[in-house]
Scaffold this active site. Structure first.
Site, PDB file in Angstrom:
ATOM      1  N   GLU A  73      32.525  32.853  42.495  1.00  0.00           N
ATOM      2  CA  GLU A  73      33.667  31.921  42.472  1.00  0.00           C
ATOM      3  C   GLU A  73      34.438  31.955  43.789  1.00  0.00           C
ATOM      4  O   GLU A  73      35.603  32.346  43.825  1.00  0.00           O
ATOM      5  CB  GLU A  73      34.616  32.311  41.332  1.00  0.00           C
ATOM      6  CG  GLU A  73      33.988  32.264  39.959  1.00  0.00           C
ATOM      7  CD  GLU A  73      34.818  32.980  38.905  1.00  0.00           C
ATOM      8  OE1 GLU A  73      35.698  33.794  39.276  1.00  0.00           O
ATOM      9  OE2 GLU A  73      34.588  32.747  37.725  1.00  0.00           O
ATOM     10  N   PRO A  74      33.830  31.574  44.882  1.00  0.00           N
ATOM     11  CA  PRO A  74      34.566  31.585  46.154  1.00  0.00           C
ATOM     12  C   PRO A  74      35.573  30.438  46.245  1.00  0.00           C
ATOM     13  O   PRO A  74      35.296  29.323  45.802  1.00  0.00           O
ATOM     14  CB  PRO A  74      33.459  31.392  47.194  1.00  0.00           C
ATOM     15  CG  PRO A  74      32.383  30.663  46.467  1.00  0.00           C
ATOM     16  CD  PRO A  74      32.442  31.095  45.032  1.00  0.00           C
ATOM     17  N   GLY A  75      36.729  30.717  46.796  1.00  0.00           N
ATOM     18  CA  GLY A  75      37.736  29.682  47.016  1.00  0.00           C
ATOM     19  C   GLY A  75      38.071  29.600  48.493  1.00  0.00           C
ATOM     20  O   GLY A  75      37.696  28.678  49.207  1.00  0.00           O
ATOM     21  N   ARG A  87      52.411  33.057  51.926  1.00  0.00           N
ATOM     22  CA  ARG A  87      51.496  34.205  51.942  1.00  0.00           C
ATOM     23  C   ARG A  87      52.031  35.399  52.722  1.00  0.00           C
ATOM     24  O   ARG A  87      51.790  36.538  52.344  1.00  0.00           O
ATOM     25  CB  ARG A  87      50.105  33.794  52.453  1.00  0.00           C
ATOM     26  CG  ARG A  87      49.373  32.902  51.442  1.00  0.00           C
ATOM     27  CD  ARG A  87      47.911  32.686  51.791  1.00  0.00           C
ATOM     28  NE  ARG A  87      47.142  33.904  51.741  1.00  0.00           N
ATOM     29  CZ  ARG A  87      46.721  34.580  52.793  1.00  0.00           C
ATOM     30  NH1 ARG A  87      46.975  34.128  54.019  1.00  0.00           N
ATOM     31  NH2 ARG A  87      46.033  35.685  52.644  1.00  0.00           N
ATOM     32  N   TYR A  93      52.554  38.659  50.507  1.00  0.00           N
ATOM     33  CA  TYR A  93      51.756  39.861  50.731  1.00  0.00           C
ATOM     34  C   TYR A  93      51.478  40.173  52.200  1.00  0.00           C
ATOM     35  O   TYR A  93      50.440  40.733  52.543  1.00  0.00           O
ATOM     36  CB  TYR A  93      50.462  39.894  49.894  1.00  0.00           C
ATOM     37  CG  TYR A  93      49.840  38.566  49.556  1.00  0.00           C
ATOM     38  CD1 TYR A  93      49.901  38.090  48.244  1.00  0.00           C
ATOM     39  CD2 TYR A  93      49.191  37.807  50.500  1.00  0.00           C
ATOM     40  CE1 TYR A  93      49.332  36.879  47.909  1.00  0.00           C
ATOM     41  CE2 TYR A  93      48.612  36.597  50.170  1.00  0.00           C
ATOM     42  CZ  TYR A  93      48.684  36.137  48.862  1.00  0.00           C
ATOM     43  OH  TYR A  93      48.117  34.935  48.523  1.00  0.00           O
ATOM     44  N   CYS A 138      66.579  29.936  53.642  1.00  0.00           N
ATOM     45  CA  CYS A 138      67.652  30.937  53.649  1.00  0.00           C
ATOM     46  C   CYS A 138      67.134  32.268  53.143  1.00  0.00           C
ATOM     47  O   CYS A 138      67.486  32.705  52.032  1.00  0.00           O
ATOM     48  CB  CYS A 138      68.802  30.447  52.795  1.00  0.00           C
ATOM     49  SG  CYS A 138      69.553  29.015  53.537  1.00  0.00           S
ATOM     50  N   GLU A 139      66.309  32.866  53.922  1.00  0.00           N
ATOM     51  CA  GLU A 139      65.642  34.110  53.524  1.00  0.00           C
ATOM     52  C   GLU A 139      65.138  34.729  54.816  1.00  0.00           C
ATOM     53  O   GLU A 139      64.390  34.084  55.543  1.00  0.00           O
ATOM     54  CB  GLU A 139      64.462  33.704  52.623  1.00  0.00           C
ATOM     55  CG  GLU A 139      63.826  34.778  51.815  1.00  0.00           C
ATOM     56  CD  GLU A 139      64.672  35.184  50.631  1.00  0.00           C
ATOM     57  OE1 GLU A 139      64.901  36.399  50.529  1.00  0.00           O
ATOM     58  OE2 GLU A 139      65.111  34.333  49.858  1.00  0.00           O
TER      59      GLU A 139
HETATM   60  N1  PLP Z   1      37.896  34.141  40.792  1.00  0.00           N
HETATM   61  C1  PLP Z   1      38.965  34.755  40.292  1.00  0.00           C
HETATM   62  C2  PLP Z   1      38.922  35.255  38.908  1.00  0.00           C
HETATM   63  C3  PLP Z   1      40.123  34.946  41.060  1.00  0.00           C
HETATM   64  O1  PLP Z   1      41.181  35.561  40.550  1.00  0.00           O
HETATM   65  C4  PLP Z   1      40.125  34.456  42.395  1.00  0.00           C
HETATM   66  C5  PLP Z   1      41.304  34.626  43.249  1.00  0.00           C
HETATM   67  O2  PLP Z   1      42.317  35.148  42.928  1.00  0.00           O
HETATM   68  C6  PLP Z   1      38.997  33.791  42.871  1.00  0.00           C
HETATM   69  C7  PLP Z   1      37.886  33.661  42.061  1.00  0.00           C
HETATM   70  C8  PLP Z   1      38.935  33.210  44.255  1.00  0.00           C
HETATM   71  O3  PLP Z   1      39.144  34.141  45.237  1.00  0.00           O
HETATM   72  P1  PLP Z   1      38.920  33.753  46.769  1.00  0.00           P
HETATM   73  O4  PLP Z   1      39.666  32.492  47.019  1.00  0.00           O
HETATM   74  O5  PLP Z   1      39.474  34.894  47.503  1.00  0.00           O
HETATM   75  O6  PLP Z   1      37.449  33.569  46.957  1.00  0.00           O
END
Ligand code: PLP
Length: 475
Positions: free
Chosen positions: A317-319, A366, A370, A397-398
């Site tokens: 599940e890459p994002g 971000r 973190y 304002c931070e």
């Molecule tokens: N899958 C799950 C369950 C997640 O919690 C996340 C990110 O928090 C992702 C996939 C995607 O992570 P990334 O965008 O770092 O690939």
């Protein structure tokens, strides 16, 4: 023409940040693939930064469509190809939480990716994009009954069960709709990874999933429901991961349990989550996805061979690795301040130049959230002025409202300059807020010299219309 803006290092700079030979240079690892300078000006997707700023205002998120589409294809091919080479197969979901709009969901779908959503809202976007429900996975540690009901009734491909209670909730919804719902079980492998380090523990203190030790009972419970179809285990070990070690350790732990579960019935899949990292600064050096994919595939194949089990379909599940670099944010510099900051006990000071921009933590949370590092360049022009250390601050304002903690820019950076922050495609728009009643910026797609709005920006009027006491409000 090569520019030389080399200057003395500022002692306030973090150790990793070197003075660049040319503070106009666009480090190739940070920017989307169509970014270049033409006559000094930053151009993306064939459209100049000045043209984008003039047409859409700043701050504004820009998404390089070619980059996003090509990277989606490359990440998918890398994972699918690596598993094919070890005699298996891989399934790739785009993690919509990184950035999701109808347009982007379509790009991902057209590149052959499935989509992972983690709320009713993200589900609605994917459905509105016309992505077939069976190509969606639904995450979340606290899905509402209404969300579960909707997902099941739509015929969603998989629900990732995150707790024992959720087994009953999903089973009940599926039975009510007369469906058999495929589910994965989210577990904690005890492996936490971030950048190049990973930490492996026996127990995890976190809200997602269930402990590995409880997986067998939970799987048995899933299997006891005729309305559920058990696909396998799911685990996500963290984000912004540069190497394969954490994935390998997690996969080894998961495969041991996966093998136990095979005694009770089929376990066709194993989902290793997302988390592949990208470069945000010139010193970030993530392992290319092709290499990561190869190592993970070989590790999983070797693990299965050792355990004497068939290779499951391995899902990812890459994002960020897909959409992160496709995005950049354009800001306009407003005020600048040279602040003397002590860097030694004897009070010796150096100057930190604060350059404030017209956005900030409301469009990029971000760093505040973190401590993420970013880089910056002047987008509207090049300059031969010697480089100066800058900190890019927002307008909120931070005092923690910082977008770029430290980078070098040509020292003549001034109010009115257009600035570009690369690699803001992931977790910026999706984490944006209305802090200080600031509207969230538009998202503009660029391609082949043309630009178009893919998500409209919010106006003051939009925000006021949600205030019930505002005349004519639709609250
Ligand atoms: N899958 C799950 C369950 C997640 O919690 C996340 C990110 O928090 C992702 C996939 C995607 O992570 P990334 O965008 O770092 O690939």
């Amino acid at each position: 023409m090569a520019f030389d803006t080399h200057a003395a290092a500022n002692p306030l700079a973090p150790e990793w940040l070197a003075v660049p030979g040319d503070a106009n240079a666009l480090h190739p690892g940070l920017w989307s693939r169509t970014v270049e300078r033409r006559d000094g000006e930053l151009v993306v997707g064939g459209v100049s930064a000045a043209e984008l700023a003039a047409r859409y205002g700043t701050p504004v998120y820009i998404v390089d469509e070619v980059d996003a589409r090509e990277r989606a294809t490359e990440v998918r091919s890398a994972l699918v190809g690596a598993f094919e080479r070890v005699g298996g197969s891989a399934k790739v979901y785009y993690a919509g939480k990184a950035f999701l709009s109808i347009e982007v969901a379509r790009w991902m779908s057209e590149a052959g990716l499935n989509i992972d959503v983690c709320s009713g809202g993200e589900l609605a976007v994917a459905v509105a994009a016309g992505v077939a429900p069976e190509r969606l996975g639904f995450h979340g540690n606290n899905k509402s009954l209404a969300e579960i009901d909707r997902a099941v009734s739509l015929g969603i491909g998989a629900i990732i069960i995150d707790s024992v209670q959720e087994i009953e909730r999903v089973a009940e919804a599926a039975a009510r709709h007369g469906r058999v719902q495929s589910v994965r079980l989210r577990v904690n492998s005890g492996v936490h990874a971030h950048t190049h380090a990973f930490l492996a523990t026996a127990h995890e203190d976190q809200k997602f999933g269930i402990g590995l030790a409880a997986a067998a009972d939970a799987a048995a419970r899933i299997r006891s429901h005729a309305s559920l179809n058990f696909l396998g285990l799911h685990c996500h070990i963290g984000s912004q991961i540069f190497g394969a070690d954490g994935f390998a350790e997690s996969a080894a732990r998961l495969l041991a349990v996966h093998t136990e579960l095979l005694a009770g019935g089929p376990v066709p899949e194993l989902n290793l989550g997302g988390g592949f990292g990208i470069a945000y600064t010139s010193v970030d050096d993530p392992t290319p996805i092709e290499e990561l994919a190869e190592t993970i595939a070989q590790t999983v194949a070797a693990g299965c061979a050792e355990l004497g089990i068939p290779l499951p379909v391995v899902a990812f599940e890459p994002g960020r690795a897909i959409i992160g670099r496709a995005g950049l944010t354009l800001y306009t510099a407003g005020t600048t301040k040279d602040v003397p900051v002590a860097f030694q006990d004897d009070g010796e000071t150096a100057i930190r130049r604060y350059v404030s921009v017209d956005g900030g933590m409301s469009d990029n949370a971000r760093l505040a959230l973190y401590g993420a590092d970013y880089s910056v360049r002047i987008a509207g022009r090049q300059s031969v002025a010697p480089a100066e250390l800058v900190r890019i601050a927002g307008k909120h304002c931070e005092s923690g409202d910082i977008v770029v903690d430290a980078d070098y820019l040509p020292g003549d950076v001034a109010p009115g300059d257009l600035l570009a922050v690369p690699a803001t495609g992931a977790y910026c728009w999706s984490l944006a807020s209305n802090y200080n009643h600031v509207g969230r910026p538009a998202v503009i797609a660029v391609r082949d010299g043309a630009s178009r709005v893919i998500v409209r920006g919010e106006t003051e009027h939009d925000l006021l219309m949600r205030d019930a006491a505002y005349e004519g409000a639709d609250a």
